[in-house]
Design an enzyme around this catalytic site. Structure first.
Site, mmCIF file in Angstrom:
data_model
loop_
_atom_site.group_PDB
_atom_site.id
_atom_site.type_symbol
_atom_site.label_atom_id
_atom_site.label_comp_id
_atom_site.label_asym_id
_atom_site.label_seq_id
_atom_site.Cartn_x
_atom_site.Cartn_y
_atom_site.Cartn_z
ATOM 1 N N LYS A 107 0.858 -1.195 0.000
ATOM 2 C CA LYS A 107 0.000 0.000 0.000
ATOM 3 C C LYS A 107 0.885 1.233 0.000
ATOM 4 C CE LYS A 107 -4.421 1.042 0.172
ATOM 5 N NZ LYS A 107 -5.564 0.247 -0.317
HETATM 6 P P1 NAD Z 1 -12.930 8.384 -2.530
HETATM 7 O O1 NAD Z 1 -11.885 9.384 -2.231
HETATM 8 O O2 NAD Z 1 -13.399 8.220 -3.932
HETATM 9 O O3 NAD Z 1 -14.236 8.629 -1.638
HETATM 10 C C1 NAD Z 1 -14.238 8.804 -0.263
HETATM 11 C C2 NAD Z 1 -15.515 9.539 0.089
HETATM 12 O O4 NAD Z 1 -15.634 9.638 1.516
HETATM 13 C C3 NAD Z 1 -15.560 10.962 -0.457
HETATM 14 O O5 NAD Z 1 -16.815 11.210 -1.045
HETATM 15 C C4 NAD Z 1 -15.339 11.826 0.784
HETATM 16 O O6 NAD Z 1 -15.947 13.106 0.697
HETATM 17 C C5 NAD Z 1 -15.992 10.960 1.849
HETATM 18 N N1 NAD Z 1 -15.521 11.282 3.197
HETATM 19 C C6 NAD Z 1 -14.297 11.738 3.578
HETATM 20 N N2 NAD Z 1 -14.271 11.947 4.910
HETATM 21 C C7 NAD Z 1 -15.493 11.614 5.373
HETATM 22 C C8 NAD Z 1 -16.083 11.629 6.656
HETATM 23 N N3 NAD Z 1 -15.397 12.016 7.732
HETATM 24 N N4 NAD Z 1 -17.361 11.215 6.775
HETATM 25 C C9 NAD Z 1 -18.061 10.822 5.697
HETATM 26 N N5 NAD Z 1 -17.558 10.803 4.445
HETATM 27 C C10 NAD Z 1 -16.286 11.191 4.295
HETATM 28 O O7 NAD Z 1 -12.356 7.002 -1.933
HETATM 29 P P2 NAD Z 1 -12.747 5.527 -2.359
HETATM 30 O O8 NAD Z 1 -11.807 5.089 -3.426
HETATM 31 O O9 NAD Z 1 -14.216 5.428 -2.562
HETATM 32 O O10 NAD Z 1 -12.326 4.741 -1.033
HETATM 33 C C11 NAD Z 1 -13.178 4.660 0.109
HETATM 34 C C12 NAD Z 1 -12.734 3.484 0.964
HETATM 35 O O11 NAD Z 1 -12.753 2.292 0.171
HETATM 36 C C13 NAD Z 1 -11.320 3.582 1.531
HETATM 37 O O12 NAD Z 1 -11.282 2.972 2.795
HETATM 38 C C14 NAD Z 1 -10.499 2.755 0.540
HETATM 39 O O13 NAD Z 1 -9.317 2.241 1.124
HETATM 40 C C15 NAD Z 1 -11.497 1.660 0.240
HETATM 41 N N6 NAD Z 1 -11.221 0.952 -1.024
HETATM 42 C C16 NAD Z 1 -11.203 1.603 -2.215
HETATM 43 C C17 NAD Z 1 -10.962 0.894 -3.391
HETATM 44 C C18 NAD Z 1 -11.011 1.539 -4.749
HETATM 45 O O14 NAD Z 1 -10.956 0.795 -5.753
HETATM 46 N N7 NAD Z 1 -11.128 2.835 -4.878
HETATM 47 C C19 NAD Z 1 -10.697 -0.493 -3.333
HETATM 48 C C20 NAD Z 1 -10.729 -1.120 -2.095
HETATM 49 C C21 NAD Z 1 -11.003 -0.396 -0.949
#
Ligand code: NAD
Length: 476
Positions: A107
């Protein structure tokens, strides 16, 4: 406050690991080898922006190299730190093992708030970070393959791929150095929505087993279930959209960084997403009640809670007040180890992160294979399949004419049957199959053993057993 200290994210992952290995038969040496993080590289680099040099701190952590390349996203957020990156790298090891993606866990992260920089500045920063990692083989098609995570997406992955290619002009597999790229840069159909799609497939598979559904105190299918989602970013948006549009679920609340929206009739996910894009947050959205203290809405009455934003949002402080019967961890580490226990004692079923959000790495795996093949999926066989199907349809049409009114082909059959699968359909089929198989491997352990208390413990056991087998094959 609180007499019991909340563990850090990495300690939480270790505690969950320890719970699983306590019922396994591993030698203490092998157990320790699997648990520890192999290496974490910290880099500080300067970029000239707005007339002065700004220094950034980034990390790339390699948890386990039992298989190579290692794989894991790159996150852009102010809260990025070594503990977090190491926890996420460990989760990647177990996640890849669980869904049988042949990678070790890694990561990366960069401490910055992407909203504070314009596109050109972000490109300069990303290229410099990629340069620092690539020159140490921490980006490489055969050793370490990043992907998007919080705060990054296709755009950043395209910059990283291009930077690597400039540094390795004779590497024929250069585009496989990173996944989650846009299509024009060697990406694959279906990667952007893969993690959210995986959450949907995971829930569909869960609801195929009435006894599992009953354990959560629920019944029936996804149709009509009330869902609260936290985070309408890449993962949360796609999961919520697909569950509402295709499975009949009702999204009754969306929690975002600036507050929450509540509407018991069901929120229009697309409209909320557009609102956030235009206004920067959910405040002011007209078709819902706005709650300023967004996190209190996690405690709202609902069937399913989908934390899809960040880690440690359900903690010792609020776990007892959570009313959802089923929680699917779309984000990594949203429930701390202490909260996990409180929820388990309340009978809440948790579909754990290492399974629930594995759709992203699964489709990344397909993209990596596509890049190494230098050919999109389906290109060789699609038309061949189509012509064989045509032969069958010709025969059926002959039968149709012969039987007259007694029998006729269903009008839509011909179209549906003749269309050979394109890349997107193949990706979805591969993802669905992966999510189903991984759930089945977890639930088998969950139901077969009395000492396995929940799906998380089962997921860790399946994953750790597979990693241990690899190490044993290496003679460890
Ligand atoms: P992203 O940046 O696209 O979205 C995150 C969202 O959460 C945003 O809309 C943001 O405004 C919101 N957010 C931030 N702080 C917040 C808070 N305090 N309360 C509520 N909402 C809040 O990120 P993502 O890619 O969707 O990732 C989200 C989670 O999923 C992370 O834990 C990431 O590790 C996990 N994840 C993502 C992927 C991927 O393919 N993108 C794969 C596996 C796991």
């Amino acid at each position: 406050m609180g007499a019991i200290a909340e563990p850090t994210f990495r300690e939480s992952v270790d505690l969950m690991f320890n719970r699983a290995v306590s019922v396994m038969d591993l030698s203490p040496g092998l157990e320790e080898k699997i648990r520890v993080c192999n290496a974490t590289y910290t880099v500080r680099f300067g970029v000239r922006l707005r007339g002065r040099i700004q220094t950034f701190t980034g990390y790339r952590s390699v948890h386990s190299e039992h298989l190579e390349p290692v794989k894991g996203g790159i996150r852009y957020a102010m809260a990025v730190n070594q503990d977090e990156v190491e926890a996420l790298a460990a989760l990647m090891t177990y996640k890849c093992a669980l869904v049988e993606a042949p990678f070790g866990g890694s990561k990366g992260g960069l401490c910055l708030n992407p909203r504070e920089y314009d596109e050109h500045e972000l490109e300069l920063i990303t290229r410099r970070f990629a340069y620092e990692l690539a020159k140490r083989d921490l980006i490489s098609p055969s050793q370490n393959v990043p992907a998007p995570d919080m705060g990054t997406g296709e755009r950043e992955m395209a910059w990283i791929a291009d930077q690597y290619r400039r540094m390795n002009t004779t590497d024929i597999n250069a585009s496989a150095c990173v996944t989650g790229k846009p299509l024009f840069a060697g990406g694959i159909h279906g990667r952007v929505e893969a993690t959210g799609r995986g959450v949907q497939y995971a829930l569909r598979e869960f609801f195929r087993y009435p006894e599992d559904v009953a354990k959560a105190g629920l019944k029936g299918s996804l149709d009509g279930k009330e869902i609260v989602v936290q985070g309408l970013g890449n993962v949360g948006y796609h999961a919520a959209k697909f569950l509402a549009e295709e499975d009949g679920a009702r999204i009754t609340a969306i929690v975002e960084h600036d507050g929450a929206l509540v509407n018991d009739e069901g929120l229009d996910v697309e409209a909320v997403r557009n609102w956030i894009t235009t206004h920067g947050g959910v405040a002011g959205y007209p078709e819902a009640t706005y709650v300023e203290k967004g996190n209190t809405v996690l405690e709202k009455e609902c069937d399913i809670l989908i934390p899809a934003a960040l880690e440690a949002v359900i903690t010792l402080q609020n776990a007892a007040r959570i009313k959802a019967r089923l929680i699917i961890e779309a984000a990594n580490g949203p429930i701390t180890a202490g909260a996990d226990e409180i929820l388990r004692n309340k009978g809440v079923v948790i579909i754990p992160d290492l399974y629930a959000n594995a759709g992203g790495v699964t489709v990344s795996y397909f993209e990596w294979v596509k890049n190494l093949n230098h050919m999109r999926f389906g290109r060789m066989q699609r038309r061949h399949e189509e012509s064989r199907h045509n032969a069958l349809v010709d025969e059926l049409e002959r039968l149709d004419r012969y039987l007259g009114d007694a029998w006729s082909m269903t009008p839509s059959f011909k179209d549906k049957y003749l269309r050979g699968a394109d890349e997107l359909e193949l990706v979805r089929s591969g993802l669905d199959d992966t999510m189903r198989a991984a759930y089945q491997s977890m639930r088998e352990v969950w139901h077969a053993r009395k000492d396995v208390l929940d799906l998380r413990m089962a997921a860790y056991i399946v994953a750790i057993e597979r990693v241990a087998l690899c190490y044993r094959d290496k003679g460890l």
